[in-house]
Design a protein around this motif. Structure first.
Motif, PDB file in Angstrom:
ATOM      1  N   ASP A 142      17.043  83.393  11.900  1.00 51.43           N
ATOM      2  CA  ASP A 142      18.063  84.026  11.065  1.00 51.43           C
ATOM      3  C   ASP A 142      18.527  83.077   9.953  1.00 51.43           C
ATOM      4  N   GLU A 143      18.680  81.794  10.281  1.00 52.92           N
ATOM      5  CA  GLU A 143      19.088  80.800   9.285  1.00 52.92           C
ATOM      6  C   GLU A 143      18.027  80.646   8.196  1.00 52.92           C
ATOM      7  N   ARG A 144      16.767  80.656   8.593  1.00 51.50           N
ATOM      8  CA  ARG A 144      15.679  80.511   7.621  1.00 51.50           C
ATOM      9  C   ARG A 144      15.605  81.721   6.685  1.00 51.50           C
ATOM     10  N   LEU A 145      15.819  82.909   7.228  1.00 54.11           N
ATOM     11  CA  LEU A 145      15.833  84.091   6.361  1.00 54.11           C
ATOM     12  C   LEU A 145      16.978  84.008   5.347  1.00 54.11           C
ATOM     13  N   ALA A 146      18.130  83.564   5.797  1.00 52.39           N
ATOM     14  CA  ALA A 146      19.271  83.417   4.880  1.00 52.39           C
ATOM     15  C   ALA A 146      18.958  82.370   3.809  1.00 52.39           C
ATOM     16  N   GLU A 147      18.354  81.246   4.215  1.00 49.38           N
ATOM     17  CA  GLU A 147      17.975  80.210   3.254  1.00 49.38           C
ATOM     18  C   GLU A 147      16.961  80.752   2.251  1.00 49.38           C
ATOM     19  N   LEU A 148      15.983  81.476   2.723  1.00 43.14           N
ATOM     20  CA  LEU A 148      14.956  82.033   1.855  1.00 43.14           C
ATOM     21  C   LEU A 148      15.569  82.974   0.823  1.00 43.14           C
ATOM     22  N   ARG A 149      16.437  83.853   1.266  1.00 41.17           N
ATOM     23  CA  ARG A 149      17.073  84.797   0.338  1.00 41.17           C
ATOM     24  C   ARG A 149      17.927  84.048  -0.696  1.00 41.17           C
ATOM     25  N   ARG A 150      18.641  83.019  -0.248  1.00 40.92           N
ATOM     26  CA  ARG A 150      19.477  82.236  -1.163  1.00 40.92           C
ATOM     27  C   ARG A 150      18.601  81.542  -2.204  1.00 40.92           C
ATOM     28  N   ARG A 151      17.539  80.885  -1.763  1.00 41.61           N
ATOM     29  CA  ARG A 151      16.681  80.132  -2.671  1.00 41.61           C
ATOM     30  C   ARG A 151      15.905  81.051  -3.619  1.00 41.61           C
ATOM     31  N   ALA A 162      14.745  89.906 -11.272  1.00 40.07           N
ATOM     32  CA  ALA A 162      14.833  88.453 -11.471  1.00 40.07           C
ATOM     33  C   ALA A 162      14.688  87.776 -10.117  1.00 40.07           C
ATOM     34  N   TRP A 163      13.894  86.728 -10.065  1.00 41.77           N
ATOM     35  CA  TRP A 163      13.759  85.885  -8.879  1.00 41.77           C
ATOM     36  C   TRP A 163      13.182  84.550  -9.314  1.00 41.77           C
ATOM     37  N   SER A 164      13.419  83.525  -8.533  1.00 37.61           N
ATOM     38  CA  SER A 164      13.006  82.175  -8.894  1.00 37.61           C
ATOM     39  C   SER A 164      11.544  81.935  -8.537  1.00 37.61           C
ATOM     40  N   GLN A 165      10.691  81.852  -9.560  1.00 41.29           N
ATOM     41  CA  GLN A 165       9.280  81.561  -9.320  1.00 41.29           C
ATOM     42  C   GLN A 165       9.100  80.150  -8.770  1.00 41.29           C
ATOM     43  N   THR A 166       9.915  79.215  -9.234  1.00 40.53           N
ATOM     44  CA  THR A 166       9.835  77.838  -8.752  1.00 40.53           C
ATOM     45  C   THR A 166      10.142  77.779  -7.262  1.00 40.53           C
ATOM     46  N   GLU A 167      11.203  78.447  -6.848  1.00 40.15           N
ATOM     47  CA  GLU A 167      11.560  78.464  -5.429  1.00 40.15           C
ATOM     48  C   GLU A 167      10.541  79.232  -4.593  1.00 40.15           C
ATOM     49  N   ALA A 168       9.996  80.317  -5.139  1.00 43.39           N
ATOM     50  CA  ALA A 168       8.968  81.077  -4.410  1.00 43.39           C
ATOM     51  C   ALA A 168       7.772  80.178  -4.137  1.00 43.39           C
ATOM     52  N   ASP A 169       7.347  79.412  -5.124  1.00 38.48           N
ATOM     53  CA  ASP A 169       6.217  78.490  -4.933  1.00 38.48           C
ATOM     54  C   ASP A 169       6.560  77.427  -3.894  1.00 38.48           C
ATOM     55  N   ALA A 170       7.770  76.880  -3.953  1.00 35.79           N
ATOM     56  CA  ALA A 170       8.192  75.866  -2.977  1.00 35.79           C
ATOM     57  C   ALA A 170       8.275  76.469  -1.574  1.00 35.79           C
ATOM     58  N   LEU A 171       8.815  77.681  -1.472  1.00 39.01           N
ATOM     59  CA  LEU A 171       8.930  78.341  -0.165  1.00 39.01           C
ATOM     60  C   LEU A 171       7.564  78.603   0.451  1.00 39.01           C
ATOM     61  N   ARG A 172       6.579  78.938  -0.364  1.00 42.34           N
ATOM     62  CA  ARG A 172       5.235  79.190   0.157  1.00 42.34           C
ATOM     63  C   ARG A 172       4.633  77.945   0.816  1.00 42.34           C
ATOM     64  N   HIS A 173       5.169  76.775   0.511  1.00 45.21           N
ATOM     65  CA  HIS A 173       4.679  75.528   1.116  1.00 45.21           C
ATOM     66  C   HIS A 173       5.484  75.093   2.337  1.00 45.21           C
ATOM     67  N   GLU A 174       6.542  75.813   2.663  1.00 45.16           N
ATOM     68  CA  GLU A 174       7.316  75.502   3.875  1.00 45.16           C
ATOM     69  C   GLU A 174       6.478  75.896   5.089  1.00 45.16           C
ATOM     70  N   ASP A 175       6.498  75.079   6.131  1.00 48.55           N
ATOM     71  CA  ASP A 175       5.676  75.383   7.322  1.00 48.55           C
ATOM     72  C   ASP A 175       6.166  76.609   8.078  1.00 48.55           C
ATOM     73  N   TRP A 176       7.393  77.034   7.837  1.00 49.24           N
ATOM     74  CA  TRP A 176       7.938  78.194   8.533  1.00 49.24           C
ATOM     75  C   TRP A 176       7.724  79.502   7.777  1.00 49.24           C
ATOM     76  N   VAL A 177       7.175  79.434   6.568  1.00 47.88           N
ATOM     77  CA  VAL A 177       6.857  80.637   5.791  1.00 47.88           C
ATOM     78  C   VAL A 177       5.359  80.906   5.942  1.00 47.88           C
ATOM     79  N   GLN A 178       5.019  81.998   6.610  1.00 53.55           N
ATOM     80  CA  GLN A 178       3.607  82.335   6.781  1.00 53.55           C
ATOM     81  C   GLN A 178       3.063  83.002   5.520  1.00 53.55           C
ATOM     82  N   THR A 179       3.791  83.987   4.993  1.00 52.26           N
ATOM     83  CA  THR A 179       3.399  84.623   3.737  1.00 52.26           C
ATOM     84  C   THR A 179       4.650  84.995   2.950  1.00 52.26           C
ATOM     85  N   LEU A 180       4.543  84.905   1.651  1.00 52.52           N
ATOM     86  CA  LEU A 180       5.598  85.345   0.736  1.00 52.52           C
ATOM     87  C   LEU A 180       4.896  86.054  -0.406  1.00 52.52           C
ATOM     88  N   LEU A 181       5.095  87.358  -0.489  1.00 60.49           N
ATOM     89  CA  LEU A 181       4.444  88.183  -1.501  1.00 60.49           C
ATOM     90  C   LEU A 181       5.496  88.813  -2.397  1.00 60.49           C
TER      91      LEU A 181
END
Length: 182
Positions: free
Chosen positions: A167-176, A115-134
């Motif tokens: 480190d904060e961004r990784l924690a945010e990404l995992r939470r979202r 289980a993972w949030s597809q909505t959040e994955a799509d939003a995270l892919r548009h963050e300027d600090w996320v280069q790739t999310l697979l």
């Protein structure tokens, strides 16, 4: 009972004296073996004020280290390794501090349905600090616990202004992303 690599981050938070000790240990092994150039992968433990080499091999490391290298240092390690293996010479770039970058490997803590949030994955892919999310598998896929790289379910490559922000961004990404297996 298992140890699996969950990612890598640069720059290191290892204290400068320990970094120096690690480099000295690596250089000593290569000097004794007569190795003068080429890519290598190294694992070590830093504990009790000392470095213990676990593995040192003349190959590229796995777990998306080459992607991290390119993103953090703007240097194509894979092209360098291939050229080196062919006997070609590629000049190494001048040393500089890496751009704060991390690659994280995702895995489930237990067997179950992913289980993972597809909505959040799509939003995270548009963050300027996320280069790739697979993501390797869609939600609902049966998965095994992450005990080695064959059980990964995805990966991300992120940047930060400094190590703290990274480190904060990784924690945010995992939470979202809210990745679980039930």
């Amino acid at each position: 009972p298992h140890t699996a690599t969950m990612g890598h981050r640069v720059p290191s938070t290892l204290a400068a004296p320990m970094q120096s000790q690690a480099l000295t240990a690596i250089e000593d092994v290569f000097r004794r073996l007569g190795v003068r150039s080429g890519p290598f992968d190294c694992d070590f433990v830093a504990s009790d004020g000392r470095i213990v080499l676990i593995e040192l091999t003349p190959r590229l490391g796995g777990n998306s280290l080459s992607k991290l290298f390119t993103a953090a240092l703007d240097f194509d390690l894979v092209a360098y390794a291939v050229a080196h293996a062919c006997g070609d010479s590629i000049p190494l770039p001048a040393q500089h501090r890496p751009r704060p970058t991390a690659v994280a490997i995702f895995g489930a803590e237990q067997a179950g349905r992913l289980a993972w949030s597809q909505t959040e994955a799509d939003a995270l892919r548009h963050e300027d600090w996320v280069q790739t999310l697979l993501m390797d598998h869609p939600p609902g896929t049966p998965v095994q616990p992450f005990i080695n790289g064959r059980h990964r379910v995805g990966e991300v490559l992120v940047h930060g202004a400094n190590r703290r922000e990274l480190d904060e961004r990784l924690a945010e990404l995992r939470r979202r992303l809210a990745l679980t297996a039930n």
